[in-house]
Design a protein around this motif. Sequence first.
Motif, PDB file in Angstrom:
ATOM      1  N   GLN A  73       0.859  -1.181   0.000  1.00 29.67           N
ATOM      2  CA  GLN A  73       0.000   0.000   0.000  1.00 29.67           C
ATOM      3  C   GLN A  73       0.896   1.233   0.000  1.00 29.67           C
ATOM      4  OE1 GLN A  73      -3.889  -0.106   0.570  1.00 29.67           O
ATOM      5  NE2 GLN A  73      -2.992  -1.620  -0.780  1.00 29.67           N
ATOM      6  N   PRO A  74       1.500   1.575  -1.149  1.00 32.44           N
ATOM      7  CA  PRO A  74       2.461   2.674  -1.168  1.00 32.44           C
ATOM      8  C   PRO A  74       1.868   4.008  -0.705  1.00 32.44           C
ATOM      9  CG  PRO A  74       2.189   1.705  -3.367  1.00 32.44           C
ATOM     10  CD  PRO A  74       1.345   0.924  -2.431  1.00 32.44           C
ATOM     11  N   VAL A  76       0.647  -4.928   3.807  1.00 29.28           N
ATOM     12  CA  VAL A  76      -0.249  -5.589   4.751  1.00 29.28           C
ATOM     13  C   VAL A  76      -0.546  -7.022   4.337  1.00 29.28           C
ATOM     14  CG1 VAL A  76      -1.328  -3.394   5.400  1.00 29.28           C
ATOM     15  CG2 VAL A  76      -2.386  -4.794   3.621  1.00 29.28           C
ATOM     16  N   VAL A  77      -0.828  -7.822   5.341  1.00 29.16           N
ATOM     17  CA  VAL A  77      -1.344  -9.182   5.183  1.00 29.16           C
ATOM     18  C   VAL A  77      -2.498  -9.297   6.169  1.00 29.16           C
ATOM     19  CG1 VAL A  77      -0.879 -11.636   5.590  1.00 29.16           C
ATOM     20  CG2 VAL A  77       0.848 -10.209   4.460  1.00 29.16           C
ATOM     21  N   PHE A  78      -3.613  -9.839   5.710  1.00 35.63           N
ATOM     22  CA  PHE A  78      -4.749 -10.024   6.604  1.00 35.63           C
ATOM     23  C   PHE A  78      -4.838 -11.476   7.054  1.00 35.63           C
ATOM     24  CE2 PHE A  78      -5.938  -6.086   4.563  1.00 35.63           C
ATOM     25  CZ  PHE A  78      -6.402  -5.355   5.640  1.00 35.63           C
ATOM     26  N   VAL A  79      -5.025 -11.639   8.358  1.00 34.65           N
ATOM     27  CA  VAL A  79      -5.277 -12.941   8.973  1.00 34.65           C
ATOM     28  C   VAL A  79      -6.791 -13.068   9.047  1.00 34.65           C
ATOM     29  CG1 VAL A  79      -4.954 -14.357  11.023  1.00 34.65           C
ATOM     30  CG2 VAL A  79      -3.165 -12.730  10.340  1.00 34.65           C
ATOM     31  N   ASN A  80      -7.331 -14.064   8.354  1.00 34.33           N
ATOM     32  CA  ASN A  80      -8.783 -14.231   8.306  1.00 34.33           C
ATOM     33  C   ASN A  80      -9.281 -14.988   9.523  1.00 34.33           C
ATOM     34  OD1 ASN A  80      -9.140 -13.010   5.681  1.00 34.33           O
ATOM     35  ND2 ASN A  80      -8.127 -14.818   4.861  1.00 34.33           N
ATOM     36  N   LEU A  81     -10.236 -14.388  10.213  1.00 32.61           N
ATOM     37  CA  LEU A  81     -10.867 -14.989  11.379  1.00 32.61           C
ATOM     38  C   LEU A  81     -12.352 -15.150  11.094  1.00 32.61           C
ATOM     39  CD1 LEU A  81      -9.182 -12.672  14.039  1.00 32.61           C
ATOM     40  CD2 LEU A  81      -8.440 -14.950  13.329  1.00 32.61           C
ATOM     41  N   PRO A  82     -13.048 -16.002  11.818  1.00 32.59           N
ATOM     42  CA  PRO A  82     -14.478 -16.191  11.552  1.00 32.59           C
ATOM     43  C   PRO A  82     -15.317 -14.923  11.736  1.00 32.59           C
ATOM     44  CG  PRO A  82     -13.649 -17.945  12.964  1.00 32.59           C
ATOM     45  CD  PRO A  82     -12.550 -16.935  12.840  1.00 32.59           C
ATOM     46  N   MET A 139       1.016  -5.442   9.491  1.00 30.32           N
ATOM     47  CA  MET A 139       1.519  -4.414   8.577  1.00 30.32           C
ATOM     48  C   MET A 139       2.961  -4.074   8.906  1.00 30.32           C
ATOM     49  SD  MET A 139      -0.646  -1.120   9.748  1.00 30.32           S
ATOM     50  CE  MET A 139      -0.148  -0.191  11.177  1.00 30.32           C
ATOM     51  N   ALA A 140       3.738  -3.927   7.843  1.00 28.80           N
ATOM     52  CA  ALA A 140       5.156  -3.603   7.963  1.00 28.80           C
ATOM     53  C   ALA A 140       5.435  -2.329   7.183  1.00 28.80           C
ATOM     54  CB  ALA A 140       5.994  -4.758   7.423  1.00 28.80           C
ATOM     55  N   PRO A 141       6.447  -1.568   7.608  1.00 29.48           N
ATOM     56  CA  PRO A 141       6.793  -0.342   6.883  1.00 29.48           C
ATOM     57  C   PRO A 141       7.147  -0.638   5.431  1.00 29.48           C
ATOM     58  CG  PRO A 141       7.982  -0.458   8.977  1.00 29.48           C
ATOM     59  CD  PRO A 141       7.318  -1.793   8.762  1.00 29.48           C
ATOM     60  N   LEU A 142       6.751   0.283   4.564  1.00 28.63           N
ATOM     61  CA  LEU A 142       7.062   0.183   3.135  1.00 28.63           C
ATOM     62  C   LEU A 142       7.669   1.508   2.696  1.00 28.63           C
ATOM     63  CD1 LEU A 142       6.868  -1.230   0.344  1.00 28.63           C
ATOM     64  CD2 LEU A 142       4.595  -0.212   0.130  1.00 28.63           C
ATOM     65  N   GLY A 143       8.903   1.465   2.271  1.00 30.19           N
ATOM     66  CA  GLY A 143       9.558   2.660   1.756  1.00 30.19           C
ATOM     67  C   GLY A 143      10.009   3.612   2.848  1.00 30.19           C
ATOM     68  N   GLU A 144      10.766   4.606   2.421  1.00 27.03           N
ATOM     69  CA  GLU A 144      11.257   5.616   3.359  1.00 27.03           C
ATOM     70  C   GLU A 144      10.114   6.511   3.785  1.00 27.03           C
ATOM     71  OE1 GLU A 144      14.790   7.705   2.290  1.00 27.03           O
ATOM     72  OE2 GLU A 144      15.622   5.947   1.286  1.00 27.03           O
ATOM     73  N   PRO A 186     -10.565  11.167   2.925  1.00 26.23           N
ATOM     74  CA  PRO A 186     -10.422   9.710   2.867  1.00 26.23           C
ATOM     75  C   PRO A 186      -9.465   9.292   1.750  1.00 26.23           C
ATOM     76  CG  PRO A 186     -12.738  10.350   2.925  1.00 26.23           C
ATOM     77  CD  PRO A 186     -11.946  11.602   2.712  1.00 26.23           C
ATOM     78  N   LYS A 187      -8.746   8.209   2.023  1.00 30.00           N
ATOM     79  CA  LYS A 187      -7.905   7.558   1.018  1.00 30.00           C
ATOM     80  C   LYS A 187      -8.433   6.143   0.844  1.00 30.00           C
ATOM     81  CE  LYS A 187      -3.795  10.183   2.095  1.00 30.00           C
ATOM     82  NZ  LYS A 187      -2.448  10.187   2.599  1.00 30.00           N
ATOM     83  N   ILE A 188      -8.086   5.535  -0.252  1.00 33.04           N
ATOM     84  CA  ILE A 188      -8.517   4.156  -0.487  1.00 33.04           C
ATOM     85  C   ILE A 188      -7.588   3.229   0.290  1.00 33.04           C
ATOM     86  CG2 ILE A 188      -8.885   2.347  -2.209  1.00 33.04           C
ATOM     87  CD1 ILE A 188     -10.917   4.697  -2.248  1.00 33.04           C
ATOM     88  N   GLY A 189      -8.187   2.358   1.103  1.00 31.44           N
ATOM     89  CA  GLY A 189      -7.427   1.429   1.932  1.00 31.44           C
ATOM     90  C   GLY A 189      -7.218   0.082   1.260  1.00 31.44           C
ATOM     91  N   ALA A 190      -6.713  -0.861   2.024  1.00 34.44           N
ATOM     92  CA  ALA A 190      -6.350  -2.186   1.513  1.00 34.44           C
ATOM     93  C   ALA A 190      -7.546  -2.992   1.029  1.00 34.44           C
ATOM     94  CB  ALA A 190      -5.600  -2.972   2.583  1.00 34.44           C
ATOM     95  N   HIS A 191      -8.754  -2.660   1.497  1.00 28.69           N
ATOM     96  CA  HIS A 191      -9.951  -3.369   1.043  1.00 28.69           C
ATOM     97  C   HIS A 191     -10.605  -2.666  -0.145  1.00 28.69           C
ATOM     98  CE1 HIS A 191      -9.906  -4.764   5.395  1.00 28.69           C
ATOM     99  NE2 HIS A 191      -9.701  -5.850   4.682  1.00 28.69           N
ATOM    100  N   GLY A 192      -9.944  -1.631  -0.672  1.00 21.98           N
ATOM    101  CA  GLY A 192     -10.487  -0.900  -1.809  1.00 21.98           C
ATOM    102  C   GLY A 192     -11.609   0.058  -1.433  1.00 21.98           C
TER     103      GLY A 192
END
Length: 134
Positions: free
Chosen positions: A36-37, A43-49, A56-61, A107-113
Amino acid sequence: MIGRLNHVAIAVRDLDAACAIYRDTLGATLTEPLPQPEHGVTVVFVNLPNSKVELMAPLGEGSPIESFVERNPNGGVHHVCYEVDDILAARDRLKAGGARVLGDGEPKIGAHGKPVLFLHPKDLNGTVVELEQV
């Protein structure tokens, strides 16, 4: 105003190691990494019921979570995300009540669009809150 809990986000330095813990130790199903620049994270999502955990980990400077993972090298809870029906109405109501929106307030577009906003932790019991429009 807020709806269901969408996810709890955990900031990590090493996304692969965090994924291994959830996948191999806890037996969870994970999504593929999603850079998600615009937000400065991968990001990686862990799916739960009933919800999700967002790793989430840092991306870029200049990643907005870089200082968080420097202070918390083992990672830690970064924010909670609640769903809202109308993100602009929610933003305006919160601002009228004194809450601060992080960034430029738009608002910005997030990881779920979907549109997302983040609220300042000093206004919400020390917790960064993300709002995501459903």
